[in-house]
Every structure is written in structure tokens, then in C-alpha cells.
Motif scaffolding. Structure first.
Motif, PDB file in Angstrom:
ATOM      1  N   TYR A   1     -79.001  49.911  77.799  1.00  0.00           N
ATOM      2  CA  TYR A   1     -79.905  49.510  76.722  1.00  0.00           C
ATOM      3  C   TYR A   1     -81.310  49.345  77.259  1.00  0.00           C
ATOM      4  O   TYR A   1     -81.529  48.710  78.295  1.00  0.00           O
ATOM      5  CB  TYR A   1     -79.451  48.192  76.081  1.00  0.00           C
TER       6      TYR A   1
ATOM      7  N   SER B   1     -72.353  52.114  76.809  1.00  0.00           N
ATOM      8  CA  SER B   1     -72.491  50.899  77.607  1.00  0.00           C
ATOM      9  C   SER B   1     -72.330  51.192  79.092  1.00  0.00           C
ATOM     10  O   SER B   1     -71.539  52.056  79.488  1.00  0.00           O
ATOM     11  CB  SER B   1     -71.459  49.859  77.174  1.00  0.00           C
TER      12      SER B   1
ATOM     13  N   CYS C   1     -68.254  53.709  82.543  1.00  0.00           N
ATOM     14  CA  CYS C   1     -69.409  54.386  81.949  1.00  0.00           C
ATOM     15  C   CYS C   1     -69.329  55.889  82.160  1.00  0.00           C
ATOM     16  O   CYS C   1     -69.565  56.669  81.228  1.00  0.00           O
ATOM     17  CB  CYS C   1     -70.687  53.820  82.538  1.00  0.00           C
TER      18      CYS C   1
END
Length: 255
Positions: free
Chosen positions: A219, A232, A237
Motif C-alpha cells: 500500500y 498484500s 505475496c
């Protein structure tokens, strides 16, 4: 369809090379008729060590857009003007700043000997570390320390150069005027809405704005408004990235 990938924090992590799992999936994209392009803040020299050599002939965008390489050769380098270099040097001296300065291949460094950035600078020893006066042209400047980083950043803005402040790093990343990743993608013949972008930081905004679909890794507050979706950093990931690429690869190779 074209797929454009930032490197650090997007498909490679903590200075390590892109994993074989992701590389294999990228090859599968090309076998399906898609084109893969890499676009990084790193100069081309420092992109090569994190990409297996079988990808070195792919289209590479370095220095946030100031460098473009195809077929293993740097084909375009956008440098600061002599006037910009002189003024930036004046500000560096005024603020007692240290730096990493890149030409299209070689570099100059005055930062701390233990600065983390050195882990990513020319690890394959492909270039020369030179006094800044010996660099023939300058395409990217990274300010590492200064007596007043905020004041220096404000003064640099007055020059009209492109400035990025990287997340979690107290550095100032400076590129020549009008240089960004979308600018370089256009040099490669990429058109608006005909590519999918993966990125994680503010320097990916220009290509996210023009992409058909944009995937944010982790983010970033400035990047988030331009992302179509996000993955995320928690959990697996890399596995999530591979699965997302499988899903997106079904898009028509002719679109």
C-alpha cells in the motif's frame, strides 16, 4: 497485451533477485504472446543483477524513465542539462548533502560507507565508481543525507526537475524534467490503455494513470488512487502475484 513491472518492492524484495517462481510465470506470459517490460528506479546497470540473464534482452526502463534498453543495449539516455547540474551541485554544497549520482552506466558516490543503498549499487561490478566531475552525463541523482532534507527538497522543486521521496527511505530521488516511466514507455511504442502495470511506489503513478489495469503491491497512499486492485505484502505475496498474472494472462494477446 503488454505487462510492465517495477522491480524493488513489486516483484523482487529486500534487494534479492526476482524469484524463479515469478520469472517462470513471466516467461509463460511471453510464450502466450504477451510482452514483458521492466521499469525501475534503478539504472539499467543495477537492474541486470536482479533479473536472470535470460531477461537481459527484454525492454528495460531504468532511472525512473531516463534510460531505455532493448536487446541488451542502452538505446536512450535522458540527461540533466549542464545548467541543472550546476544548480543541483550548488544546492548539494549548500546543504552539505551526500549522494549517489548515475550516468548512463558509471556512477559517483559520497554517502556513508554503510548506507543500505550500497547493497544495490553495481553488485556485479559492471561499472566504475568515478568522481562526479568525470561523469560524461548525469541521468539520476539520489540525495542520501543532508543537513536539511526538507529544505533541500523544496529548493530542488524550484528547478522544475522530477522529485520522488521513496517510502520508508529518507532519500530524495531526482530525475531530469519530464522524465517518468510513462514517458519511457511511449519511447518503446506503448500506448495508453494497452498495458497492465504492477508497481508499489509514487514513481509508478505516471504508468498507473495510463494503464488498462494497475496492480499495487502493498500500500502506498499516493499510488492507491490510481490502482485497479492491490496485493498484500502479508502472507504469500509472491504466490499471490503469480496467481494474479495467471488470471490476467487470459486477456487477448491482440488487445
Amino acid at each position: 497485451m503488454k505487462f510492465v513491472f517495477d522491480l524493488d518492492g513489486t516483484i523482487c524484495f529486500k534487494g534479492q533477485p526476482v524469484s524463479e517462481m515469478i520469472l517462470t510465470r513471466l516467461e509463460e506470459l511471453t510464450h502466450a504472446g504477451h510482452e514483458v517490460i521492466f521499469a525501475s528506479a534503478r539504472p539499467i546497470r543495477d537492474m541486470l543483477p536482479v533479473l536472470h540473464e535470460r531477461f537481459h534482452s527484454f525492454a528495460l526502463i531504468g532511472g525512473n524513465g531516463s534510460l531505455v534498453s532493448k536487446e541488451g543495449q542502452v538505446q536512450h539516455a535522458e540527461a540533466f542539462s549542464q545548467e541543472e547540474v550546476q544548480e543541483i551541485h550548488r544546492l548539494i554544497e549548500e546543504h552539505q548533502a551526500t549522494y549517489l549520482i548515475d550516468s548512463d552506466w558509471d556512477y559517483a558516490y559520497t554517502g556513508p560507507p554503510d548506507h543500505p543503498i550500497l547493497n544495490n549499487v553495481d553488485p556485479s561490478e559492471l561499472a566504475k565508481r568515478l568522481p562526479v566531475e568525470s561523469l560524461k552525463s548525469i541521468v539520476k541523482i539520489l540525495i542520501l543525507t543532508a543537513d536539511d532534507m526538507e529544505g533541500l527538497a523544496e529548493s530542488l522543486k524550484d528547478l522544475g526537475v522530477v522529485i520522488h521521496r521513496h517510502r520508508n527511505e529518507n532519500v530524495i530521488d531526482i530525475s531530469p524534467q519530464n522524465i517518468h516511466k510513462w514517458n519511457a514507455l511511449q519511447r518503446l511504442g506503448v500506448r495508453k490503455q494497452e498495458f497492465i502495470a504492477f508497481g508499489n511506489d509514487a514513481n509508478d503513478i505516471s504508468m498507473f494513470q495510463q494503464a488498462r489495469h494497475a496492480v499495487m503491491i502493498g500500500y502506498h497512499e499516493e499510488l492507491a488512487p490510481y490502482a485497479s486492485e492491490s496485493i498484500s505484502l502479508e502472507g504469500d505475496c509472491e504466490g499471490a502475484i503469480v496467481n494474479k498474472l495467471k488470471a490476467l494472462s487470459v486477456l487477448s494477446v491482440h488487445s
